[in-house]
Design a protein around this motif. Sequence first.
Motif, PDB file in Angstrom:
ATOM      1  N   CYS A  17       0.831  -1.204   0.000  1.00 35.30           N
ATOM      2  CA  CYS A  17       0.000   0.000   0.000  1.00 35.30           C
ATOM      3  C   CYS A  17       0.869   1.259   0.000  1.00 35.30           C
ATOM      4  O   CYS A  17       1.578   1.540   0.973  1.00 35.30           O
ATOM      5  CB  CYS A  17      -0.958   0.028   1.190  1.00 35.30           C
ATOM      6  N   GLY A  18       0.797   2.007  -1.082  1.00 31.57           N
ATOM      7  CA  GLY A  18       1.597   3.214  -1.197  1.00 31.57           C
ATOM      8  C   GLY A  18       1.235   4.278  -0.176  1.00 31.57           C
ATOM      9  O   GLY A  18       2.100   4.783   0.559  1.00 31.57           O
ATOM     10  N   SER A  19      -0.058   4.608  -0.098  1.00 29.81           N
ATOM     11  CA  SER A  19      -0.482   5.622   0.881  1.00 29.81           C
ATOM     12  C   SER A  19      -0.330   5.097   2.301  1.00 29.81           C
ATOM     13  O   SER A  19      -0.007   5.852   3.230  1.00 29.81           O
ATOM     14  CB  SER A  19      -1.932   6.049   0.620  1.00 29.81           C
ATOM     15  N   GLY A  20      -0.542   3.786   2.483  1.00 30.12           N
ATOM     16  CA  GLY A  20      -0.341   3.200   3.802  1.00 30.12           C
ATOM     17  C   GLY A  20       1.121   3.224   4.221  1.00 30.12           C
ATOM     18  O   GLY A  20       1.448   3.485   5.387  1.00 30.12           O
ATOM     19  N   THR A  21       2.017   2.960   3.277  1.00 30.06           N
ATOM     20  CA  THR A  21       3.445   3.048   3.578  1.00 30.06           C
ATOM     21  C   THR A  21       3.829   4.474   3.936  1.00 30.06           C
ATOM     22  O   THR A  21       4.612   4.707   4.868  1.00 30.06           O
ATOM     23  CB  THR A  21       4.276   2.553   2.378  1.00 30.06           C
ATOM     24  N   ALA A  22       3.262   5.456   3.219  1.00 29.71           N
ATOM     25  CA  ALA A  22       3.528   6.855   3.540  1.00 29.71           C
ATOM     26  C   ALA A  22       3.059   7.180   4.959  1.00 29.71           C
ATOM     27  O   ALA A  22       3.743   7.886   5.714  1.00 29.71           O
ATOM     28  CB  ALA A  22       2.836   7.768   2.531  1.00 29.71           C
ATOM     29  N   ALA A  23       1.890   6.654   5.331  1.00 33.49           N
ATOM     30  CA  ALA A  23       1.369   6.894   6.673  1.00 33.49           C
ATOM     31  C   ALA A  23       2.264   6.253   7.734  1.00 33.49           C
ATOM     32  O   ALA A  23       2.509   6.840   8.800  1.00 33.49           O
ATOM     33  CB  ALA A  23      -0.053   6.351   6.786  1.00 33.49           C
ATOM     34  N   ARG A  24       2.759   5.052   7.445  1.00 31.93           N
ATOM     35  CA  ARG A  24       3.656   4.391   8.399  1.00 31.93           C
ATOM     36  C   ARG A  24       4.958   5.168   8.556  1.00 31.93           C
ATOM     37  O   ARG A  24       5.495   5.285   9.664  1.00 31.93           O
ATOM     38  CB  ARG A  24       3.943   2.956   7.947  1.00 31.93           C
ATOM     39  N   VAL A  25       5.494   5.695   7.464  1.00 29.87           N
ATOM     40  CA  VAL A  25       6.715   6.486   7.543  1.00 29.87           C
ATOM     41  C   VAL A  25       6.508   7.703   8.442  1.00 29.87           C
ATOM     42  O   VAL A  25       7.333   8.004   9.315  1.00 29.87           O
ATOM     43  CB  VAL A  25       7.171   6.925   6.138  1.00 29.87           C
TER      44      VAL A  25
END
Length: 222
Positions: free
Chosen positions: A146-154
């Motif tokens: 998940c691109g947006s999910g990975t951004a949120a995790r970062v």
Amino acid sequence: MRTVDFHTGGEPFRIVPEPPVELRGATVAERRVFAMGDPGADGLRRLLCFEPRGHADMYGGFITPPDAASVGLRIVPEHHQELIALGREIKWALDADPVARHPTDERLSGVYGTILYEHLGTTDDGALHQRNVTIFADGELDRSPCGSGTAARVATLTASAELASGQTLVHDSIVGSRFTAVATAGPDGTVVPVISGMAYPTGEHTFIVDPGDPLTPGFVLR
């Protein structure tokens, strides 16, 4: 109507390079809102993403010009039903909470998805390693990291000081695909994630609609 299909880390995605409908708005966000309320755009979405041409978890997008101003469970396939149920439960429990309100754009308020993750330690070269699953919309499970999910995790891991400046996040999906990400400094103390991953074409399609087809624009069974 021509589409190009990809999978991004296992997540199917159908692209309409030349949408046959007008998508009005000065920004991508405005065009998204317009498409959600426009019968032509929404009808095209249903036609291409609903069964029998798509399925309940089908994802797609229209190519539009970019904004001018800005460019207890394991995370394993065997537990996907329980993960979906838990993700939906968490989403609706938090959706109306004041903390889920966007400070400047009400269109972005609410909880769209839930991320469940496993911490896998660090790699030999010092990267933070996690496996996640993102449950979004009405119980859809993202096959990719998940691109947006990975951004949120970062952003979350940076805020909690678990991800150091310049450190890489190795982010695996429920099916074993992988994104990597690092946090770069943005304006006013914000974080700008830089994410790398894979995407491979799976086919090109020309869709037709028989005027007598009683199942147009389609249906969804979940």
